[in-house]
Design an enzyme around this catalytic site. Sequence first.
Site, short mmCIF file in Angstrom:
data_model
loop_
_atom_site.label_atom_id
_atom_site.label_comp_id
_atom_site.label_asym_id
_atom_site.label_seq_id
_atom_site.Cartn_x
_atom_site.Cartn_y
_atom_site.Cartn_z
N HIS A 307 3.83 7.04 -13.91
CA HIS A 307 5.09 6.65 -12.97
C HIS A 307 6.12 7.11 -14.21
O HIS A 307 7.38 7.14 -13.75
CB HIS A 307 5.27 5.25 -13.11
CG HIS A 307 5.34 4.30 -14.30
ND1 HIS A 307 4.04 3.77 -14.74
CD2 HIS A 307 6.36 3.82 -15.13
CE1 HIS A 307 4.49 3.14 -15.88
NE2 HIS A 307 5.91 3.20 -16.07
N ASP A 340 -2.67 5.13 -13.14
CA ASP A 340 -1.34 5.45 -13.93
C ASP A 340 -1.38 6.16 -15.21
O ASP A 340 -0.75 5.80 -15.91
CB ASP A 340 -0.92 3.93 -13.66
CG ASP A 340 0.71 4.05 -14.30
OD1 ASP A 340 1.50 4.89 -13.88
OD2 ASP A 340 1.42 2.82 -14.74
N SER A 423 7.07 2.33 -21.44
CA SER A 423 5.93 2.77 -20.69
C SER A 423 5.36 3.98 -21.16
O SER A 423 6.11 5.37 -21.70
CB SER A 423 6.11 2.98 -19.40
OG SER A 423 6.51 1.72 -18.85
#
Length: 580
Positions: A307, A340, A423
């Site tokens: 992402h 992910d 992230s």
Amino acid sequence: MGGGPGPYPAPGPAPAVGPAPSPASGFPPATGAVPPVPGSAPAAGPGPSPAARPATAVEAGAPLGAALQTEAASPPGMAVPPAAAPPEASPEAPAPDPAPAPGLVPGPAHLPGSAPLPGPAPDPALVPGPAPAPVPGLAPAPGPAPLPGPALPGPGPGPGPGPGPGQEQGVDPWRRYDPWAAAAGGGAGGPGAGVLQVGGGAHGDGEAERRRQARARLVGAALALALVSGVLGGVVGARLERNGGLNPVRLPQASAEPTGRPADSVAGIAARALPGVVTLHVSGSDDSGTGTGFVLDGLGYILTNNHVVEPAGGDGRISVVFSGGQTVPAEVVGRDSGYDLAVVRVSGVKGLKPLALGNSDNVRVGDPVVAIGAPFDLEGTVTSGIISARERPITAGGRSGDGSDVSYVDALQTDAPINPGNSGGPLLDTQGRVIGINSAIRSAEDGTDSGTSGAGSIGLGFAIPINQGRRVAEELINTGKATHPVIGVTLDLDYAGDGARVGTQDGTAGSPVTAGGPADRAGIRAGDVITQVDGRPVHSGEELIVRTRAHRPGDRLSLTVERGGRARTLTLVLGSSGGD
């Protein structure tokens, strides 16, 4: 000089001080009596004589200073000339006997037939000159009778003789010097001219006034100086107080210490790991974002979250910023939304510092961990915490609406602060090895697990275990895509009971169990409820997916299945499906 006596007679012997007592009848004069000086009046007897009074050292009524003045005025070595004889007293005006002077004790009376007692020896310094000659026609003023015994040098109570012809009243005709007497006249050329006034004359008053003025000036100058000094002192003191005194302010500080830190401390871990952590800036035609990644090897491969790079699409830009500030472009090698995870690569960069990879199977709850990332584009941010839980099934993403971007992670839960921008960053153990990839947080804003939520950390962060990340990264680097382990069934995600239920046969969608697939070979049927995987409870369909994806294709699983109220255990070998 006007008013003064006539020419002095030839010097003669000085008379003795004090009147001699009258001898008794038939007795010679007492010892100490002084014969009369020629030309002067004879000595007086016991009582007052109407013809003459004896010349005494201190005239009755004359001040003591007058006698001293006459003696002091004579040059040294000169005898004082005898004074003129006093005028004869008139027999018609005898002088009465005055009372003895107050405070004086009369001497002893003479006994009949004995010689009078001798008086004390006179003080040579107080011997006056002979009494002045009498003025014809004037009677002497009556004076007190002499006291028996020794004569006293003090002044008598009665007045002295009156002034002679041509003399002024109150002026000493003999100009005898008395240092304690006030001047008898003022003005130049007067009777008192030339006499030094001591203790209160005009000369003393002027000197005292000048001294008083000088003292007043000194006191005024001292007060002015004190006032000016006080003002200046206050101003200087205020400035010194405001500026810290004469010297600049020096605050206490600890001395320099060694910069090294223990290897297993947060500072030691961060020092080793920061050179291998990068910040990614991603921009595309519709979106942009910031995230974190870390170097996998010396070839320039960098692992991050899917992402993070997803906004770039097929024609966007990705730039990588290293901890030293160097910025280089990067390209996507491969990515997978189910896990992910994504891999990008940089070229032409020397001195890369890859991070060591740990083993997430060795992690236990309570182990200390360190998270590094760029929350809100604050690159190089270091936080720390512990492992709060293991094998926490989470799903993240799902913004596309069709479920194609949903990721299923059997995650490590940590309370180390993780925020948007963290992230893709590493979660490190105490040896600085990567044990997870920070991917999602539970947001207090909406209660969802998301790696892109705008809310901050509430202590619920999740990381993809590095064992899973390592396998996916290898596949992405080698093939550009990742494979997913599968069991070959379609799950009923709307089932509200405990466990994961296999879909039912409805005749329109086909069989929920893939023919010839792993589940079909293991004996699973439509409607079966899977309650355990390798002895671990499963409470939902999503959790079964997470448990499955935590393994590699080909791994053997032990499943507990309920069918018709009866539980049975089946063995299943995981199949494989191509990733996206």
